[in-house]
Design a protein around this motif. Structure first.
Motif, short mmCIF file in Angstrom:
data_model
loop_
_atom_site.label_atom_id
_atom_site.label_comp_id
_atom_site.label_asym_id
_atom_site.label_seq_id
_atom_site.Cartn_x
_atom_site.Cartn_y
_atom_site.Cartn_z
N TYR A 1 -11.94 13.63 70.66
CA TYR A 1 -11.29 14.79 70.04
C TYR A 1 -12.02 15.11 68.74
O TYR A 1 -12.43 14.21 68.01
CB TYR A 1 -9.81 14.47 69.75
CG TYR A 1 -8.96 15.69 69.47
CD1 TYR A 1 -8.32 16.37 70.50
CD2 TYR A 1 -8.81 16.17 68.17
CE1 TYR A 1 -7.54 17.48 70.25
CE2 TYR A 1 -8.03 17.28 67.91
CZ TYR A 1 -7.40 17.94 68.95
OH TYR A 1 -6.63 19.05 68.71
N PHE B 1 -11.68 16.05 65.33
CA PHE B 1 -10.72 16.16 64.22
C PHE B 1 -11.36 16.94 63.08
O PHE B 1 -12.38 16.54 62.53
CB PHE B 1 -10.31 14.77 63.73
CG PHE B 1 -9.53 13.97 64.74
CD1 PHE B 1 -8.19 14.25 64.97
CD2 PHE B 1 -10.14 12.97 65.47
CE1 PHE B 1 -7.46 13.52 65.90
CE2 PHE B 1 -9.43 12.23 66.40
CZ PHE B 1 -8.09 12.51 66.62
N TYR C 1 -2.79 16.24 61.95
CA TYR C 1 -2.75 15.82 63.35
C TYR C 1 -1.76 14.66 63.49
O TYR C 1 -1.65 13.82 62.59
CB TYR C 1 -4.11 15.34 63.84
CG TYR C 1 -5.20 16.39 63.84
CD1 TYR C 1 -5.37 17.25 64.92
CD2 TYR C 1 -6.08 16.50 62.76
CE1 TYR C 1 -6.38 18.20 64.92
CE2 TYR C 1 -7.09 17.45 62.76
CZ TYR C 1 -7.23 18.30 63.84
OH TYR C 1 -8.24 19.23 63.84
N ILE D 1 -1.46 11.38 65.61
CA ILE D 1 -2.23 10.51 66.48
C ILE D 1 -1.33 9.39 66.99
O ILE D 1 -0.56 8.81 66.23
CB ILE D 1 -3.46 9.91 65.74
CG1 ILE D 1 -4.31 9.05 66.69
CG2 ILE D 1 -3.05 9.13 64.51
CD1 ILE D 1 -5.15 9.82 67.64
N CYS E 1 -4.87 7.48 74.16
CA CYS E 1 -4.82 8.11 72.84
C CYS E 1 -4.29 9.54 72.98
O CYS E 1 -4.81 10.32 73.79
CB CYS E 1 -6.20 8.12 72.20
SG CYS E 1 -6.90 6.46 72.01
N VAL F 1 -3.15 13.11 70.91
CA VAL F 1 -3.26 13.92 69.70
C VAL F 1 -2.26 15.07 69.83
O VAL F 1 -2.28 15.81 70.82
CB VAL F 1 -4.68 14.46 69.49
CG1 VAL F 1 -4.73 15.37 68.26
CG2 VAL F 1 -5.67 13.32 69.33
N ASN F 2 -1.39 15.17 68.85
CA ASN F 2 -0.34 16.20 68.86
C ASN F 2 0.48 16.17 70.15
O ASN F 2 0.80 17.21 70.73
CB ASN F 2 -0.94 17.59 68.63
CG ASN F 2 -1.59 17.72 67.26
OD1 ASN F 2 -1.23 17.00 66.33
ND2 ASN F 2 -2.54 18.62 67.13
N HIS G 1 6.46 14.10 68.83
CA HIS G 1 5.71 15.22 68.25
C HIS G 1 6.61 16.44 68.07
O HIS G 1 6.51 17.16 67.07
CB HIS G 1 4.52 15.58 69.14
CG HIS G 1 3.70 16.71 68.61
ND1 HIS G 1 3.81 18.01 69.10
CD2 HIS G 1 2.78 16.77 67.60
CE1 HIS G 1 2.99 18.79 68.44
NE2 HIS G 1 2.36 18.07 67.53
#
Length: 309
Positions: free
Chosen positions: A211, A213, A219, A221, A237, A239-240, A299
């Motif tokens: 990703y 960043f 963000y 994580i 993993c 993200v968002n 999230h």
């Protein structure tokens, strides 16, 4: 170019000096200063500490219409970051009319109230200046939480002082290791995040989170280590709230030693090239491997959510 404010006292001098300058000069400097505030949370914090909102509000009644527009824009940026009760009272006092007449620039100041709730990122966070030894040292962890796996979750925002030197700078998001160097960590190489699991000093596994960043952007994580007894263990993993990277990773770090080298925003050495520069929200370590639905739900709660312990 480094746009970080180094001397907080110079802000008050600037405000006073600008009142004696031509309108065009004031406009140019205030426009640039607002852009500098937007560029870094560090600048917002410095300006808040010297009471810039109060200084500007006290001068609002005497400034030109064009300058008032620029100052209102800047006040909106600062108020969305932080505003004290005293400053808020002063703002409301400047909206109080007399004999049915609004004070000068009062209508413009109403837009500041509109911008105040427009906050991006957590309401509270740790601010890391990126200097040597500027990190959070945690007490030793006697035993790592092993069940079906574990999950590390946090909101973060990179706010580098200068352009990152990929060859030298490897800022750590977190580091949980024993005195023998085994354990878990995550650090950045450029815009990529590298998750490391060391089973013995110098020997372990690394996984690159695929990703990009970007700096100065928040963000969430979520790093999930999944233990499988009869097949390869995994790392996932998010993200968002969305899965962005996964792979096999030997999971169990077999040690009876306590994790006494635990840091947030740094490696165990805490030297200048290994410290995180930016903001870090609350960090949670779950003693289980969270599933995609759970991570998505976290999230959806937003960056301002905090678990009540």
């Amino acid at each position: 170019m480094n746009f970080i404010i180094q001397e907080a006292e110079s802000i008050g001098c600037m405000v006073e000096l600008l009142s004696h300058c031509e309108v065009t000069c004031q406009a140019e400097i205030w426009s640039m200063f607002t852009a500098i505030l937007r560029k870094s949370v560090r600048n917002l914090q410095t300006s808040t500490e010297v009471g810039l909102i109060q200084q500007v509000l006290l001068k609002m009644s005497t400034v030109d219409d064009m300058i008032a527009d620029l100052l209102v824009d800047m006040l909106g940026v600062m108020a969305s970051y932080s505003i004290t009760v005293k400053e808020l009272k002063l703002l409301f006092s400047m909206l109080r009319g007399e004999n049915g007449v609004w004070p000068r620039h009062a209508i413009k100041l109403l837009s500041v109230l509109n911008q105040m709730p427009q906050r991006h990122g957590p309401d509270t966070f740790f601010n890391f200046p990126g200097r040597s030894a500027a990190a959070i040292a945690l007490p030793p962890i006697a035993k790592w939480p092993y069940q079906n796996g574990f999950t590390i979750n946090t909101w973060f925002r990179q706010d580098p002082l200068n352009n990152i030197n990929v060859d030298k700078d490897k800022p750590y998001l977190y580091c949980f290791r024993t005195s023998k160097g085994v354990g878990y960590s995550a650090h950045f190489v450029g815009n990529c995040l590298i998750v490391t699991s060391l089973k013995s000093k110098g020997k372990g596994f690394q996984h690159c989170v695929k990703y990009d960043f970007q700096p100065r952007k928040w963000y969430m994580i979520s790093i999930v280590h999944i233990y499988n007894r009869w097949r390869n263990s995994e790392i996932r993993c998010y993200v968002n709230g969305q899965l962005v990277s996964y792979g096999d990773m030997a999971w169990h770090v077999n040690t009876n030693d306590s994790y006494d080298k635990c840091f947030l925003g740094s490696s165990e050495t805490a030297d200048a090239n290994r410290v995180f520069c930016g903001q870090l929200g609350a960090i949670y370590v779950f003693s289980e491997a969270l599933n995609p639905a759970q991570i998505f739900a976290i999230h959806q709660l937003g960056p301002g959510y905090k678990v009540r312990l």
